[in-house]
Design an enzyme around this catalytic site. Structure first.
Site, mmCIF file in Angstrom:
data_model
loop_
_atom_site.group_PDB
_atom_site.id
_atom_site.type_symbol
_atom_site.label_atom_id
_atom_site.label_comp_id
_atom_site.label_asym_id
_atom_site.label_seq_id
_atom_site.Cartn_x
_atom_site.Cartn_y
_atom_site.Cartn_z
ATOM 1 N N HIS A 144 -74.073 -75.635 24.587
ATOM 2 C CA HIS A 144 -74.915 -76.128 24.706
ATOM 3 C C HIS A 144 -74.777 -77.271 25.500
ATOM 4 C CE1 HIS A 144 -78.245 -79.038 23.210
ATOM 5 N NE2 HIS A 144 -78.766 -77.778 23.007
ATOM 6 N N LYS A 247 -80.936 -78.971 11.289
ATOM 7 C CA LYS A 247 -80.649 -77.654 11.380
ATOM 8 C C LYS A 247 -80.228 -76.961 9.891
ATOM 9 C CE LYS A 247 -79.372 -77.649 16.124
ATOM 10 N NZ LYS A 247 -80.719 -77.282 17.035
HETATM 11 N N1 C6P Z 1 -79.842 -76.506 19.877
HETATM 12 C C1 C6P Z 1 -81.728 -75.167 19.913
HETATM 13 O O1 C6P Z 1 -82.934 -74.653 19.812
HETATM 14 P P1 C6P Z 1 -79.045 -82.112 17.987
HETATM 15 O O2 C6P Z 1 -80.411 -81.890 18.967
HETATM 16 O O3 C6P Z 1 -78.226 -83.319 18.524
HETATM 17 O O4 C6P Z 1 -79.562 -81.957 16.710
HETATM 18 O O5 C6P Z 1 -78.257 -80.726 18.439
HETATM 19 C C2 C6P Z 1 -77.737 -80.517 19.610
HETATM 20 C C3 C6P Z 1 -76.936 -79.109 19.794
HETATM 21 C C4 C6P Z 1 -75.908 -79.374 19.913
HETATM 22 N N2 C6P Z 1 -74.918 -77.915 19.947
HETATM 23 C C5 C6P Z 1 -75.574 -76.951 19.524
HETATM 24 C C6 C6P Z 1 -74.822 -75.664 19.501
HETATM 25 C C7 C6P Z 1 -77.121 -76.716 19.604
HETATM 26 O O6 C6P Z 1 -77.680 -75.663 19.328
HETATM 27 C C8 C6P Z 1 -77.592 -77.979 19.598
HETATM 28 C C9 C6P Z 1 -79.368 -77.978 19.422
HETATM 29 C C10 C6P Z 1 -81.408 -76.416 19.577
HETATM 30 O O7 C6P Z 1 -80.760 -74.120 20.283
HETATM 31 C C11 C6P Z 1 -82.154 -77.441 20.479
HETATM 32 S S1 C6P Z 1 -81.654 -77.433 22.175
#
Ligand code: C6P
Length: 427
Positions: A144, A247
């Site tokens: 990501h 999440k």
């Molecule tokens: N992925 C998805 O729809 P945050 O936004 O800080 O809570 O998490 C960021 C993040 C980091 N690593 C991984 C592997 C993720 O999947 C995510 C967030 C969401 O897939 C939003 S883009």
């Protein structure tokens, strides 16, 4: 749309069906999530965007409401009863997180805004003092942007090189290539536990062990893992592990950075301000010990308490049971989606969480998402903040259905019916 190359038959479809865990009642669990009772366009909501964020069960909502109504006060800054109670609740939440991931000490658990902030904290607080010109940082092709861009920026700023572990067509890491990338120059390996774009579960223990043998430290992005896989940071022996509360059925605005104490003691603070100092004069400041050293300012108090309630809720059901139900749903959904003409599943790793990325010959992912929305089915479409993954498959975007333990077989059937509607409209 151009037919997609390099997509394999999902291995699920050649194996015997996965059995559901005995006695698991997803419908009863679903009833504990108020928002899942909503209707859109006169149809009950089918929520399949759990990889983006999960919905909140009644006990989490009630804990937050009760806390605001009865117990809310600042933390660490007062001698009055509300403040002391609030501080206790905040630290109890930290202890719950610590037990949830089997951290050896709860002071190794730092509360952040989310995974993104946790990774940036490490890139700044550990990366800047420890990665220099000529050094190397390794990420994977599955990252990501949150676990790619901070390292890319760091490498640019200090003159280090970013190396990337490639993936095969199924979306699995090429471990032989990884071993070849590791060298004395490798200072840090930052790898996701689970891919948000494909659902691949990475062999994280092997990745950590190899990195340690090469003398590198390892950060694991657990954003997509913590709600599906029991985490034991001591067994993994990772240096850093990050995840987000939202999440994991908890509130937004709270995340976790676990780090080995030896690193936290050495690291520079990420932000400066109240409650992270020991002493301040106009000439100089000294900083307190972890976790406070990394929690400048008034922290996310209620969010931490809410995360603690979410962990209690998840523990009551049990992650092994959750994982078993989700594996059952993944198996059914993979089989059913594989029978749809023109639908291609992207990401067919042998080890996957309950997430299916797909494209269709008949329609762009955005159109798929929009038509499903008219059926009250919520999925995510786009590049999923993982543009290099899309590029690897030569795709601009995918549609992504991600399942949680409150999803039912009926939800899978509604998705399949919705996808047939997409075909009807576009043929
Ligand atoms: N992925 C998805 O729809 P945050 O936004 O800080 O809570 O998490 C960021 C993040 C980091 N690593 C991984 C592997 C993720 O999947 C995510 C967030 C969401 O897939 C939003 S883009």
């Amino acid at each position: 749309m151009t037919p997609v190359m390099h997509l394999n038959t999902p291995s699920h479809c050649t194996q015997s069906p996965v059995e559901p865990p005995a006695g698991f009642d997803a419908a009863a669990i679903r009833a504990q999530f108020p928002v899942l009772q909503r209707e859109f366009n006169g149809k009950p909501l089918v929520y399949l965007d759990n990889a983006a964020t999960t919905q909140k069960p009644r006990p989490v909502i009630d804990t937050i409401t009760h806390f605001y109504e009865h117990d809310y006060g600042t933390v660490r800054r007062g001698v009055y009863a509300l403040c002391e109670g609030s501080t206790r609740a905040y630290e109890e939440a930290r202890a719950k997180v610590s037990r949830f991931i089997n951290a050896p000490l709860s002071c190794g658990v730092i509360f952040t805004k989310g995974t993104t902030e946790a990774i940036n904290l490490v890139a700044t607080g550990y990366g800047r003092p420890n990665v220099g010109r000529g050094d190397e940082v390794i990420v994977s092709a599955l990252e990501h942007h949150a676990n790619l861009v901070p390292w890319q920026q760091l490498c640019k700023d200090v003159g280090a090189t970013l190396k990337v572990i490639p993936i095969n067509d199924a979306g699995e890491l090429d471990m032989a290539a990884y071993k070849k990338l590791l060298s004395k120059k490798t200072k840090l390996v930052a790898v996701t536990h689970v891919s948000n774009a494909l659902g691949t579960v990475n062999p994280i223990k092997a990745i950590i062990d190899e990195a340690h043998q090469a003398g590198a430290v390892v950060l694991v992005d657990g954003a997509q893992a913590a709600s599906h896989i029991p985490i034991d940071v001591q067994a993994l022996d990772c240096d850093f592990y990050c995840f987000s509360g939202h999440k994991l059925y908890g509130p937004s605005g709270i995340g976790v950075l676990y780090a080995k104490i030896c690193h936290l003691d050495e690291m520079t603070p990420y932000q400066y301000g109240g409650e992270m100092i020991e002493s301040v004069t106009f000439e100089e400041s000294t900083f307190t010990k972890p976790p406070n050293k990394f929690e400048a300012g008034t922290p996310p108090i209620v969010q931490a308490v809410g995360l603690g309630a979410a962990i209690d809720y998840v523990n009551q059901i049990g992650l092994p049971t959750i994982a078993a139900w989700e594996a059952y749903l993944l198996d059914i959904a993979t089989r059913k989606l594989s029978t749809i003409d023109g639908l291609h599943i992207v990401g067919t790793a042998a080890d996957k969480v309950s997430l299916i990325s797909f494209v269709m010959d008949q329609a762009h992912p955005l159109d798929i998402g929009t038509i499903l929305d008219t059926e009250a089915i919520a999925i995510r479409t786009g590049h999923h903040c993982a543009q290099p993954v899309m590029k690897r498959y030569n795709l601009p975007a995918t549609a992504r259905a991600s399942f949680a333990f409150y999803n039912t077989v009926d939800d899978v059937d509604r998705l399949v019916a919705g996808l047939h509607k997409v075909i009807e409209l576009f043929e």
